[in-house]
Design a protein around this motif. Structure first.
Motif, PDB file in Angstrom:
ATOM      1  N   UNK A  28      -7.215  16.074   8.211  1.00  0.00           N
ATOM      2  CA  UNK A  28      -7.301  16.402   6.605  1.00  0.00           C
ATOM      3  C   UNK A  28      -6.185  15.483   5.847  1.00  0.00           C
ATOM      4  N   UNK A  29      -4.910  15.468   6.501  1.00  0.00           N
ATOM      5  CA  UNK A  29      -3.860  14.898   5.704  1.00  0.00           C
ATOM      6  C   UNK A  29      -3.337  13.490   6.181  1.00  0.00           C
ATOM      7  N   UNK A  77       3.407   8.584  -0.420  1.00  0.00           N
ATOM      8  CA  UNK A  77       2.912   9.780  -0.862  1.00  0.00           C
ATOM      9  C   UNK A  77       1.995  10.175   0.279  1.00  0.00           C
ATOM     10  N   UNK A  78       1.292  11.448  -0.081  1.00  0.00           N
ATOM     11  CA  UNK A  78       0.383  12.114   0.837  1.00  0.00           C
ATOM     12  C   UNK A  78      -0.954  12.505   0.175  1.00  0.00           C
ATOM     13  N   UNK A  83      -9.082  15.471  -2.024  1.00  0.00           N
ATOM     14  CA  UNK A  83      -8.880  14.300  -2.348  1.00  0.00           C
ATOM     15  C   UNK A  83      -7.718  14.545  -3.504  1.00  0.00           C
ATOM     16  N   UNK A  84      -6.661  15.255  -3.087  1.00  0.00           N
ATOM     17  CA  UNK A  84      -5.459  15.351  -4.045  1.00  0.00           C
ATOM     18  C   UNK A  84      -4.365  14.412  -3.523  1.00  0.00           C
ATOM     19  N   UNK A  85      -3.865  13.572  -4.221  1.00  0.00           N
ATOM     20  CA  UNK A  85      -2.533  12.868  -4.047  1.00  0.00           C
ATOM     21  C   UNK A  85      -1.634  13.129  -4.642  1.00  0.00           C
ATOM     22  N   UNK A 110      11.958   5.745 -11.884  1.00  0.00           N
ATOM     23  CA  UNK A 110      11.352   6.758 -10.856  1.00  0.00           C
ATOM     24  C   UNK A 110      10.289   7.461 -11.234  1.00  0.00           C
ATOM     25  N   UNK A 111       9.275   7.428 -10.368  1.00  0.00           N
ATOM     26  CA  UNK A 111       8.096   8.370 -11.007  1.00  0.00           C
ATOM     27  C   UNK A 111       7.734   9.277  -9.894  1.00  0.00           C
ATOM     28  N   UNK A 112       7.077  10.231 -10.331  1.00  0.00           N
ATOM     29  CA  UNK A 112       6.334  11.220  -9.698  1.00  0.00           C
ATOM     30  C   UNK A 112       4.773  11.462 -10.229  1.00  0.00           C
ATOM     31  N   UNK A 113       3.881  11.375  -9.236  1.00  0.00           N
ATOM     32  CA  UNK A 113       2.656  11.394  -9.652  1.00  0.00           C
ATOM     33  C   UNK A 113       1.790  12.570  -8.903  1.00  0.00           C
TER      34      UNK A 113
END
Length: 119
Positions: A28-29, A77-78, A83-85, A110-113
């Protein structure tokens, strides 16, 4: 104290092109990482000095700042269930954004999304 605190905030629209490697951690991951080049286009900006604030024009011949920007970016990322990123990215500008030859200006972002993948 005699110090000046000049600051230019430039707003560029960036388009990254990433090559991404994805690895299944569990059924699942998934984790992913990658990178690639980015291109940017100057939209606007603001110049702040100790006594004033003024708008910055980027898209003209008499601008102090260049319209085009380019660089390299990295992403990791993960992908979670449903379906969450979630990812982090870092962009390094390689081009000089200043029109003046004696001044070098480049970006570091630097970014986080958090995102959702529609399937």
């Amino acid at each position: 104290n005699g110090c000046s605190s000049d600051l230019a905030k430039l707003y560029y629209l960036e388009m990254p092109v990433n090559l991404v490697y994805k690895l299944d951690v569990t059924p699942m991951v998934k984790i992913y990482m990658g990178g690639g080049p980015h291109l940017g286009y100057g939209l606007s900006g603001k110049y702040h000095s100790t006594n004033s604030e003024q708008g910055v024009v980027i898209n003209s011949n008499d601008s102090y700042y260049k319209t085009a920007d380019y660089g390299i970016n990295f992403i990791a990322g993960v992908e979670l269930p449903r379906h969450v990123l979630i990812d982090v990215s870092y962009d390094i500008g390689l081009g000089n954004m200043s029109q003046a030859s004696e001044t070098k200006i480049n970006d570091k972002v630097f970014g986080i999304s958090v995102g959702y993948m529609f399937r």
